[in-house]
Design a protein around this motif. Structure first.
Motif, PDB file in Angstrom:
ATOM      1  N   ARG A 127       0.191  -1.428   0.009  1.00  0.00           N
ATOM      2  CA  ARG A 127      -0.217   0.591   0.275  1.00  0.00           C
ATOM      3  C   ARG A 127       0.915   0.939  -0.093  1.00  0.00           C
ATOM      4  O   ARG A 127       0.450   2.496  -0.648  1.00  0.00           O
ATOM      5  CB  ARG A 127      -0.721  -0.064   1.590  1.00  0.00           C
ATOM      6  N   PHE A 128       2.298   1.061   0.902  1.00  0.00           N
ATOM      7  CA  PHE A 128       3.105   2.930   0.927  1.00  0.00           C
ATOM      8  C   PHE A 128       3.829   2.944  -0.707  1.00  0.00           C
ATOM      9  O   PHE A 128       3.573   3.558  -1.460  1.00  0.00           O
ATOM     10  CB  PHE A 128       4.243   1.969   1.848  1.00  0.00           C
ATOM     11  N   PHE A 129       4.044   1.979  -1.649  1.00  0.00           N
ATOM     12  CA  PHE A 129       4.354   2.039  -2.160  1.00  0.00           C
ATOM     13  C   PHE A 129       3.582   2.633  -3.547  1.00  0.00           C
ATOM     14  O   PHE A 129       3.930   3.197  -5.098  1.00  0.00           O
ATOM     15  CB  PHE A 129       5.663   1.134  -3.203  1.00  0.00           C
ATOM     16  N   ARG A 130       2.236   1.971  -3.717  1.00  0.00           N
ATOM     17  CA  ARG A 130       0.959   2.048  -4.305  1.00  0.00           C
ATOM     18  C   ARG A 130       0.633   3.428  -3.806  1.00  0.00           C
ATOM     19  O   ARG A 130       0.583   3.955  -5.697  1.00  0.00           O
ATOM     20  CB  ARG A 130      -0.086   1.085  -4.482  1.00  0.00           C
ATOM     21  N   ARG A 131       0.754   3.861  -3.072  1.00  0.00           N
ATOM     22  CA  ARG A 131       0.042   5.781  -2.922  1.00  0.00           C
ATOM     23  C   ARG A 131       1.314   6.390  -3.492  1.00  0.00           C
ATOM     24  O   ARG A 131       0.868   7.382  -4.080  1.00  0.00           O
ATOM     25  CB  ARG A 131      -0.144   5.867  -1.469  1.00  0.00           C
TER      26      ARG A 131
END
Length: 56
Positions: free
Chosen positions: A50-54
């Motif tokens: 989720r961190f890298f997708r944001r």
């Protein structure tokens, strides 16, 4: 002599059975710790994804 043998066998049996119960408790606790670690690792992987997708 017979009473001594019976008492010795009874004490030996009680000692072995309580030892087996202790080992079973240790393995049961190990199962719960293992499940907790797996859930924690999955949570960290989801958080990283989720961190890298944001960011993109």
């Amino acid at each position: 002599m017979k009473n001594t043998l019976i008492l010795t066998l009874a004490a030996f049996t009680v000692t072995l059975l309580s030892g087996c119960e202790a080992i079973a408790d240790i393995f049961q606790a190990g199962i719960y710790v293992g499940i907790f670690i797996v859930v924690a690792i999955i949570a960290v992987i989801i958080w990283i994804l989720r961190f890298f997708r944001r960011r993109t």
